[in-house]
Design a protein around this motif. Structure first.
Motif, mmCIF file in Angstrom:
data_model
loop_
_atom_site.group_PDB
_atom_site.id
_atom_site.type_symbol
_atom_site.label_atom_id
_atom_site.label_comp_id
_atom_site.label_asym_id
_atom_site.label_seq_id
_atom_site.Cartn_x
_atom_site.Cartn_y
_atom_site.Cartn_z
ATOM 1 N N UNK A 10 0.868 -1.180 0.000
ATOM 2 C CA UNK A 10 0.000 0.000 0.000
ATOM 3 C C UNK A 10 0.900 1.223 0.000
ATOM 4 N N UNK A 11 0.740 2.080 -0.977
ATOM 5 C CA UNK A 11 1.553 3.290 -1.094
ATOM 6 C C UNK A 11 0.752 4.498 -0.624
ATOM 7 N N UNK A 12 1.477 5.492 -0.138
ATOM 8 C CA UNK A 12 0.837 6.712 0.346
ATOM 9 C C UNK A 12 1.764 7.895 0.121
ATOM 10 N N UNK A 13 1.194 9.103 0.144
ATOM 11 C CA UNK A 13 2.020 10.307 -0.015
ATOM 12 C C UNK A 13 2.997 10.438 1.137
ATOM 13 N N UNK A 14 2.549 10.127 2.340
ATOM 14 C CA UNK A 14 3.415 10.135 3.517
ATOM 15 C C UNK A 14 3.125 8.882 4.328
ATOM 16 N N UNK A 15 4.111 8.455 5.095
ATOM 17 C CA UNK A 15 3.911 7.262 5.914
ATOM 18 C C UNK A 15 2.850 7.516 6.978
ATOM 19 N N UNK A 16 2.832 8.709 7.550
ATOM 20 C CA UNK A 16 1.831 9.026 8.568
ATOM 21 C C UNK A 16 0.425 8.942 7.990
ATOM 22 N N UNK A 17 0.243 9.457 6.777
ATOM 23 C CA UNK A 17 -1.068 9.405 6.147
ATOM 24 C C UNK A 17 -1.472 7.962 5.883
ATOM 25 N N UNK A 70 12.874 5.364 -7.698
ATOM 26 C CA UNK A 70 12.293 4.611 -6.593
ATOM 27 C C UNK A 70 11.421 3.473 -7.126
ATOM 28 N N UNK A 71 11.330 2.427 -6.339
ATOM 29 C CA UNK A 71 10.522 1.278 -6.732
ATOM 30 C C UNK A 71 9.032 1.589 -6.680
ATOM 31 N N UNK A 72 8.240 0.649 -7.203
ATOM 32 C CA UNK A 72 6.779 0.713 -7.215
ATOM 33 C C UNK A 72 6.246 1.963 -7.909
ATOM 34 N N UNK A 73 7.041 2.513 -8.852
ATOM 35 C CA UNK A 73 6.626 3.688 -9.643
ATOM 36 C C UNK A 73 6.368 4.924 -8.796
ATOM 37 N N UNK A 129 6.573 -0.890 -12.240
ATOM 38 C CA UNK A 129 6.038 -2.158 -11.760
ATOM 39 C C UNK A 129 6.373 -3.257 -12.763
ATOM 40 N N UNK A 130 6.647 -4.479 -12.309
ATOM 41 C CA UNK A 130 7.072 -5.551 -13.214
ATOM 42 C C UNK A 130 6.147 -5.730 -14.411
ATOM 43 N N UNK A 131 6.755 -5.841 -15.583
ATOM 44 C CA UNK A 131 6.074 -6.026 -16.874
ATOM 45 C C UNK A 131 5.255 -4.820 -17.300
ATOM 46 N N UNK A 132 5.220 -3.784 -16.478
ATOM 47 C CA UNK A 132 4.358 -2.643 -16.782
ATOM 48 C C UNK A 132 4.750 -1.903 -18.040
ATOM 49 N N UNK A 133 6.058 -1.863 -18.367
ATOM 50 C CA UNK A 133 6.496 -1.193 -19.590
ATOM 51 C C UNK A 133 6.263 -2.071 -20.816
#
Length: 213
Positions: A10-17, A70-73, A129-133
């Motif tokens: 799960x990605x977020x703008x900030x870790x706190x958010x 950075x990873x995960x786009x 992300x893998x295979x995404x390109x």
């Protein structure tokens, strides 16, 4: 390869958010994770029972800019715009015993660490992300692959009472995704279905009831 589910991302703008959003939905606290020096990110973790877990990840504002994407786009305008709408389940990672040979044509196997953890992970050089390109319809729904050199985080995380019931993977090319999972020898319950664009969903069983991500 006999791949198994390792963790959800799960990605977020900030870790706190991200932590506040997920803890509010699940009714349980996440455990501190740590920093990823290679990518300038940090995370928090939650056990999903057994050998699986969930991570919330975000750019670490206190870390220097990494020398690579950075990873995960996370560096892309598309992902930044997506996360402006709130934290999101963006990817998943499958565990294998070894990554001596990269399983994806565009992949790169990196040796990484966070605190006492050591692992190898497939990461495309541009951080996508893998295979995404190569196959955009599989971006995010085809898993990254991880091989742990040290015990995986679930062995040290406190029990959360949260478990994964179903991981749902939508794509315009479900047959191609199933073929990828078959080549990996993936073992586990996932639902692959046809969707207009790549999308992920997870049903979690929590002490307070079912939560959908």
């Amino acid at each position: 390869m006999n791949a198994h589910l390792d963790h959800l991302v799960i990605a977020a703008r900030t870790l706190a958010e991200g932590r506040a959003w997920l803890e509010g939905r699940l009714g349980t606290a996440l455990a501190p994770g740590g920093e990823h020096e290679t990518f300038g990110t940090h995370n928090a973790l939650l056990s999903l029972g057994g050998t699986s877990y969930l991570e919330v990840i975000a750019v670490n504002p206190d870390a220097p800019a990494p020398p690579r994407a950075r990873w995960f786009s996370l560096d892309t305008p598309e992902m930044r715009a997506r996360l402006d709408g709130g934290p999101a389940l963006v990817h998943w990672v499958a565990r294998v015993l070894t990554l001596e040979a990269g399983p994806y044509p565009e992949g790169e196997v990196l040796e990484l660490s966070r605190g006492e953890n050591r692992w190898a992970l497939t990461v495309p050089p541009d951080g996508s992300l893998p295979l995404g390109r190569m196959v955009p319809s599989l971006g995010g729904v085809a898993p990254s692959l991880i091989a742990w050199h040290t015990p995986a985080p679930p062995t040290r995380l406190p029990a959360s009472g949260v478990t994964l019931a179903t991981l749902r993977l939508g794509t315009p090319q479900p047959a191609e995704l199933r073929a990828v999972l078959d080549r990996l020898g993936f073992v586990g319950e996932v639902e692959v279905y046809e969707a207009p664009q790549p999308e992920l969903g997870a049903q979690l069983d929590t002490p307070g009831g079912v939560v959908l991500l």
